[in-house]
Write a protein that holds these residues in place. Structure first.
Motif, mmCIF file in Angstrom:
data_model
loop_
_atom_site.group_PDB
_atom_site.id
_atom_site.type_symbol
_atom_site.label_atom_id
_atom_site.label_comp_id
_atom_site.label_asym_id
_atom_site.label_seq_id
_atom_site.Cartn_x
_atom_site.Cartn_y
_atom_site.Cartn_z
ATOM 1 N N PHE A 1 18.629 -5.829 -0.785
ATOM 2 C CA PHE A 1 18.639 -4.485 -1.366
ATOM 3 C C PHE A 1 19.449 -3.531 -0.495
ATOM 4 C CE2 PHE A 1 14.847 -6.011 -3.541
ATOM 5 C CZ PHE A 1 14.923 -5.387 -4.782
ATOM 6 N N ARG A 2 20.156 -2.647 -1.152
ATOM 7 C CA ARG A 2 20.712 -1.501 -0.424
ATOM 8 C C ARG A 2 19.588 -0.490 -0.239
ATOM 9 N NH1 ARG A 2 24.531 -2.393 -4.615
ATOM 10 N NH2 ARG A 2 26.472 -3.353 -3.866
ATOM 11 N N HIS A 3 19.809 0.489 0.609
ATOM 12 C CA HIS A 3 18.751 1.472 0.876
ATOM 13 C C HIS A 3 18.510 2.399 -0.307
ATOM 14 C CE1 HIS A 3 17.757 0.430 4.978
ATOM 15 N NE2 HIS A 3 19.045 0.289 5.250
ATOM 16 N N ASP A 4 19.439 2.439 -1.272
ATOM 17 C CA ASP A 4 19.211 3.252 -2.467
ATOM 18 C C ASP A 4 18.408 2.499 -3.529
ATOM 19 O OD1 ASP A 4 20.995 1.422 -3.501
ATOM 20 O OD2 ASP A 4 22.527 2.884 -4.057
ATOM 21 N N GLY A 5 17.986 1.270 -3.224
ATOM 22 C CA GLY A 5 17.163 0.507 -4.154
ATOM 23 C C GLY A 5 17.923 -0.439 -5.055
ATOM 24 N N SER A 6 19.245 -0.402 -5.027
ATOM 25 C CA SER A 6 20.040 -1.315 -5.838
ATOM 26 C C SER A 6 20.252 -2.632 -5.096
ATOM 27 C CB SER A 6 21.399 -0.691 -6.186
ATOM 28 O OG SER A 6 22.157 -0.460 -5.007
ATOM 29 N N GLU B 1 26.803 -8.925 -3.730
ATOM 30 C CA GLU B 1 27.705 -9.734 -2.920
ATOM 31 C C GLU B 1 26.958 -10.401 -1.770
ATOM 32 O OE1 GLU B 1 31.856 -9.235 -0.333
ATOM 33 O OE2 GLU B 1 31.236 -7.680 -1.754
ATOM 34 N N ARG B 2 26.149 -9.639 -1.042
ATOM 35 C CA ARG B 2 25.377 -10.217 0.064
ATOM 36 C C ARG B 2 24.335 -11.194 -0.460
ATOM 37 N NH1 ARG B 2 24.198 -5.965 4.968
ATOM 38 N NH2 ARG B 2 26.312 -5.127 5.175
ATOM 39 N N THR B 3 23.720 -10.859 -1.590
ATOM 40 C CA THR B 3 22.720 -11.757 -2.172
ATOM 41 C C THR B 3 23.355 -13.089 -2.553
ATOM 42 O OG1 THR B 3 21.399 -9.890 -2.999
ATOM 43 C CG2 THR B 3 21.034 -12.031 -4.036
ATOM 44 N N GLY C 1 12.647 -8.456 -2.494
ATOM 45 C CA GLY C 1 13.688 -8.924 -1.593
ATOM 46 C C GLY C 1 13.530 -8.129 -0.317
ATOM 47 N N SER C 2 14.620 -7.895 0.384
ATOM 48 C CA SER C 2 14.524 -7.084 1.598
ATOM 49 C C SER C 2 15.805 -6.299 1.795
ATOM 50 C CB SER C 2 14.256 -7.963 2.821
ATOM 51 O OG SER C 2 15.372 -8.800 3.083
ATOM 52 N N THR C 3 15.699 -5.224 2.530
ATOM 53 C CA THR C 3 16.877 -4.443 2.905
ATOM 54 C C THR C 3 17.570 -5.157 4.064
ATOM 55 O OG1 THR C 3 15.537 -3.081 4.383
ATOM 56 C CG2 THR C 3 15.847 -2.273 2.137
ATOM 57 N N VAL C 4 18.735 -4.658 4.450
ATOM 58 C CA VAL C 4 19.512 -5.335 5.495
ATOM 59 C C VAL C 4 18.787 -5.364 6.837
ATOM 60 C CG1 VAL C 4 21.761 -4.931 4.447
ATOM 61 C CG2 VAL C 4 20.754 -3.176 5.926
ATOM 62 N N ASP C 5 17.822 -4.443 7.028
ATOM 63 C CA ASP C 5 17.073 -4.447 8.288
ATOM 64 C C ASP C 5 15.798 -5.282 8.196
ATOM 65 O OD1 ASP C 5 15.449 -2.884 6.734
ATOM 66 O OD2 ASP C 5 15.561 -1.088 7.994
ATOM 67 N N GLY C 6 15.607 -6.000 7.065
ATOM 68 C CA GLY C 6 14.464 -6.895 6.927
ATOM 69 C C GLY C 6 13.234 -6.292 6.300
ATOM 70 N N THR C 7 13.299 -5.023 5.910
ATOM 71 C CA THR C 7 12.141 -4.371 5.275
ATOM 72 C C THR C 7 11.949 -4.888 3.854
ATOM 73 O OG1 THR C 7 12.534 -2.363 6.576
ATOM 74 C CG2 THR C 7 11.135 -2.158 4.613
#
Length: 447
Positions: free
Chosen positions: A138-143, A147-149, A170-176
């Protein structure tokens, strides 16, 4: 061929349902990627695991002891594991989770319904487990960062070959840990299908596809076996919910069809959803009928309105200022209407009318409430002269007053406004005039 099979909560609610899932997966070697929701209701008055975990969050927020609630949830998983003779130490792992709930984020807590269900399913299917937190980004805006997925999913494909993945998070790039909206398991399956370049996305649930009308209103409505994405969107928006409608976008953009299937009746044909449907002279004229009640229409009249540039924009700006979403805008020469959800304007309609009068200086502003909208959907309607006339004639003969008429720009739906009290009867009248009549004439395999 690659098939992604997503199983909803009712499909994984008990050990018996797990057995059905395994039979389905083993029946087709192309079903190498499975997505599961959290265990759902076992019977009508039961609770979904997700709802119980949301209740855990509420207990924590209000400093109420949730020990017994967590034990009840644990027992649901333990019962499945024992019935299936699984070796995964579910009781021990769940107790570890329970001991930490006070320090965990609400989204993490809710996500464990899918996580534990998928862990059990992975062992039962003898397939690797892939944590959605290690796949869906997930991006931090919730989308979703598609590409990374895709990179994460394809890496998992190379390492594991096949897998079971929990849906809904799922998780954000920082693992949240980050959740989709409710029903997001359907979206998880669609995202996975896209990232794997799947040939088809199967969505297994407890119904045999989309129905042509609400079975609570129409007795034994026929199943829609073929439907386009546009038609499904029209019907879903008006309340025909089998699939989370946001789930169509990831696969639609890359041309992957969706098939709705019934876990409890896997041999049933179900519904196939594609971008386009092949022309078939025996196709049903009306694909489906759906609707919702409690809309409100604001009709604005002004002489020579057609000579005033920007008047509709000015009216819409008023609704925007109050944060109200507009559903439809039926127009005439010297008048137009703005149709909104009644609940959205319940406490502000008089303020809106006052602002419209000041901004537009209209001859009149009329409010019609308790309005029901019915969408008659069919990709073949535009090619059949007289379809609208048949709809209006059938309702007229039944003595049902039509308060509003509009049509989608794609010409695949006719939207009618009737009084709330006429809603059920109007749907039955249109169904009888088109769908029921065609079922009599249609060859058996086309029903």
């Amino acid at each position: 061929m690659i098939k992604v099979a997503k199983f909803g909560g009712s499909s994984v609610a008990t050990a018996e349902q797990f057995k059905k899932v395994r039979n389905i997966v083993r029946a087709d070697p192309d079903r190498r990627f499975v997505v599961v929701s959290a265990a759902g209701k076992r019977f009508a008055d039961d609770n979904k695991i997700t709802d119980l975990l949301l209740l855990v969050n509420a207990h924590i927020a209000y400093h109420v002891d949730c020990t017994q609630l967590l034990k009840d949830i644990e027992q649901r998983f333990v019962q499945i594991a024992e019935d299936l003779e699984l070796t995964y130490p579910i009781a021990e792992k769940f107790e570890e989770f329970s001991s930490l709930v006070g320090s965990l984020s609400p989204e993490y807590i809710v996500s464990r319904g899918e996580w534990f269900t998928a862990r059990l399913m992975a062992e039962y299917l003898d397939m690797p487990f892939l944590d959605a937190a290690d796949a869906v980004v997930f991006r931090h805006d919730g989308s979703v960062d598609m590409e990374r997925t895709a990179t994460q999913v394809k890496d998992a494909l190379q390492r594991l070959g096949s897998f079971v993945m929990p849906g809904f998070y799922g998780s954000t790039v920082d693992g949240t840990i980050k959740l989709f909206k409710r029903g997001g398991g359907d979206i998880s399956g669609a995202v996975l299908a896209r990232c794997l370049d799947a040939h088809i996305y199967e969505n297994w649930t407890d119904v045999s596809g989309f129905l042509s009308a609400d079975p609570r209103i129409v007795d034994n409505p026929r199943t829609i076996h073929r439907i386009t994405f546009d038609e499904m969107r029209e019907l879903s928006y008006m309340g025909a919910t089998v699939l989370q409608e946001e789930a169509i976008f990831p696969v639609r953009e890359v041309g992957i069809p969706i098939q709705i299937k019934n876990t409890n009746n896997p041999d049933s044909q179900g519904t196939i959803i594609r971008e386009t449907a092949e022309d078939n002279e025996r196709e049903h004229l009306i694909t489906g009928i759906a609707g919702r009640k409690d809309f409100l229409a604001v009709h604005i009249s002004k002489a020579h309105m057609s000579n005033r540039i920007g008047i509709v924009r000015e009216a819409l700006a008023v609704f925007e200022r109050y944060g109200v979403s507009v559903e439809h805008i039926p127009t005439g020469v010297d008048s137009f209407g703005v149709v909104v959800n009644g609940a959205d304007v319940a406490d502000k309609i008089y303020l809106i009318v006052n602002d419209l009068q000041q901004a537009l200086d209209p001859d009149s502003v009329t409010v019609i409430d308790k309005l029901a909208l019915i969408s008659v959907v069919g990709r073949n309607m535009s090619r059949r002269p007289g379809t609208s006339g048949r709809v209006f004639g059938a309702l007229g003969e039944a003595g049902i007053n039509i308060r509003m008429i509009t049509q989608s720009s794609q010409e695949i739906s006719i939207i009618l406004g009737v009084n709330n009290e006429d809603f059920d009867r109007a749907i039955n009248v249109v169904y009888s005039a088109f769908v029921a009549e065609e079922m009599v004439d249609m060859p058996k395999e086309e029903e």
